[in-house]
Design a protein around this motif. Structure first.
Motif, PDB file in Angstrom:
ATOM      1  N   GLN A  63       0.809  -0.996   0.031  1.00 15.11           N
ATOM      2  CA  GLN A  63       0.010   0.168  -0.088  1.00 15.11           C
ATOM      3  C   GLN A  63       0.859   1.220  -0.049  1.00 15.11           C
ATOM      4  O   GLN A  63       0.555   2.439   0.471  1.00 15.11           O
ATOM      5  CB  GLN A  63      -1.282  -0.079   1.210  1.00 15.11           C
ATOM      6  CG  GLN A  63      -1.976  -1.390   1.257  1.00 15.11           C
ATOM      7  CD  GLN A  63      -3.201  -1.088   2.060  1.00 15.11           C
ATOM      8  OE1 GLN A  63      -3.676   0.093   1.856  1.00 15.11           O
ATOM      9  NE2 GLN A  63      -3.677  -2.106   2.716  1.00 15.11           N
ATOM     10  N   SER A  65       2.003   2.383  -2.742  1.00 17.77           N
ATOM     11  CA  SER A  65       1.390   3.169  -4.162  1.00 17.77           C
ATOM     12  C   SER A  65      -0.069   2.659  -4.278  1.00 17.77           C
ATOM     13  O   SER A  65      -0.537   2.036  -3.400  1.00 17.77           O
ATOM     14  CB  SER A  65       2.435   2.434  -5.270  1.00 17.77           C
ATOM     15  OG  SER A  65       2.150   0.935  -5.498  1.00 17.77           O
ATOM     16  N   SER A  66      -0.494   3.116  -5.321  1.00 19.25           N
ATOM     17  CA  SER A  66      -2.054   2.800  -5.579  1.00 19.25           C
ATOM     18  C   SER A  66      -2.416   1.613  -5.748  1.00 19.25           C
ATOM     19  O   SER A  66      -1.462   0.874  -6.653  1.00 19.25           O
ATOM     20  CB  SER A  66      -2.349   3.663  -6.612  1.00 19.25           C
ATOM     21  OG  SER A  66      -3.664   3.619  -7.297  1.00 19.25           O
ATOM     22  N   SER A  68      -4.903   0.449  -7.565  1.00 16.82           N
ATOM     23  CA  SER A  68      -5.485   0.524  -8.864  1.00 16.82           C
ATOM     24  C   SER A  68      -4.088   0.400  -9.846  1.00 16.82           C
ATOM     25  O   SER A  68      -4.248  -0.402 -11.042  1.00 16.82           O
ATOM     26  CB  SER A  68      -6.361   1.573  -9.218  1.00 16.82           C
ATOM     27  OG  SER A  68      -5.381   2.834  -9.180  1.00 16.82           O
ATOM     28  N   THR A  69      -3.006   0.902  -9.774  1.00 19.27           N
ATOM     29  CA  THR A  69      -1.899   0.840 -10.320  1.00 19.27           C
ATOM     30  C   THR A  69      -1.302  -0.262 -10.533  1.00 19.27           C
ATOM     31  O   THR A  69      -1.045  -0.942 -11.326  1.00 19.27           O
ATOM     32  CB  THR A  69      -0.790   2.165  -9.973  1.00 19.27           C
ATOM     33  OG1 THR A  69      -1.296   3.368 -10.050  1.00 19.27           O
ATOM     34  CG2 THR A  69       0.595   1.841 -10.578  1.00 19.27           C
ATOM     35  N   GLU A 151       2.297   7.075 -13.768  1.00 20.87           N
ATOM     36  CA  GLU A 151       1.388   5.801 -13.254  1.00 20.87           C
ATOM     37  C   GLU A 151       1.778   4.600 -14.294  1.00 20.87           C
ATOM     38  O   GLU A 151       1.841   3.412 -14.112  1.00 20.87           O
ATOM     39  CB  GLU A 151       0.160   6.071 -13.185  1.00 20.87           C
ATOM     40  CG  GLU A 151      -0.317   7.048 -12.138  1.00 20.87           C
ATOM     41  CD  GLU A 151      -1.744   7.528 -12.193  1.00 20.87           C
ATOM     42  OE1 GLU A 151      -2.402   7.895 -11.168  1.00 20.87           O
ATOM     43  OE2 GLU A 151      -2.348   7.844 -13.044  1.00 20.87           O
TER      44      GLU A 151
END
Length: 203
Positions: A63, A65-66, A68-69, A151
């Motif tokens: 967690q 980074s995102s 979703s990424t 991203e």
């Protein structure tokens, strides 16, 4: 329940939390896979592979980074693996987001305009299918998913400079395809000019 809490519960192998996480992202993942794979059957298989990879590797997600990424990276890899495994691109790839586009009332195009729109879309789809898988994946992440260069670098695990060069090269290849088709030079050129402005402002 917030996404962070869902992830923590999935990391503890909570199947109900995993199902909730899938429901939260399944439409976006399927949309990406549908455009990359070009047909519904392969898109469903790639989506399933992506979420299976989430279940198997969720313990490694910190967690920082995102989510979703990270998920888009798994989905992109699943699509590329499937395309290479099947040795085909098949189907139809579209830059039109039919699932999210608003319906317009009483603004139907004239028959000639509709014919031109369909022909343009067909050429774009053919051009995308003609691109190498890696270029197509990056273009779709940028143009359809709306991810930033940074991203996309995280999703693909490529250097930022490599992402920019592949997007630029992919757009040139697509422009060349449209130009070679005949009556679409002005459309293609205007798109590339617009894209070049984006890249200059991003640097």
């Amino acid at each position: 329940m917030e996404e962070r809490d869902l992830i923590l519960r999935v990391q503890e192998r909570d199947e109900a939390a995993f199902e909730a996480l899938v429901r939260l992202y399944e439409k976006k993942v399927y949309t990406l896979c549908r455009r990359m794979c070009g047909n519904e059957e392969d898109a469903q298989e790639a989506s399933q592979d992506a979420f299976l990879a989430v279940w198997r590797a969720i313990g490694t997600f910190r967690q920082e980074s995102s989510f979703s990424t990270w998920l888009y990276r798994l989905a992109t890899n699943a699509c590329i693996d499937l395309l290479r495994r099947n040795k085909r691109s098949g189907g139809s790839v579209s830059l039109d987001d039919e699932e999210t586009a608003p319906e317009l009332v009483d603004t139907r195009p004239l028959p000639q305009q509709e014919l031109e729109r369909r022909e343009t879309q067909r050429l774009v789809e053919d051009g995308l299918r003609a691109l190498p898988d890696d270029y197509r994946a990056i273009l779709l992440l940028r143009e359809v998913q709306g991810l930033s260069y940074a991203e996309i670098a995280q999703v693909t695990q490529l250097e930022l400079g490599t992402v920019k060069s592949r997007i630029s090269r992919g757009r040139i290849l697509l422009r060349n395809y449209l130009t070679a088709s005949g009556n679409f030079f002005e459309i293609a050129a205007s798109k590339v000019t617009e894209c070049n402005r984006e890249e200059m402002s991003a640097t």
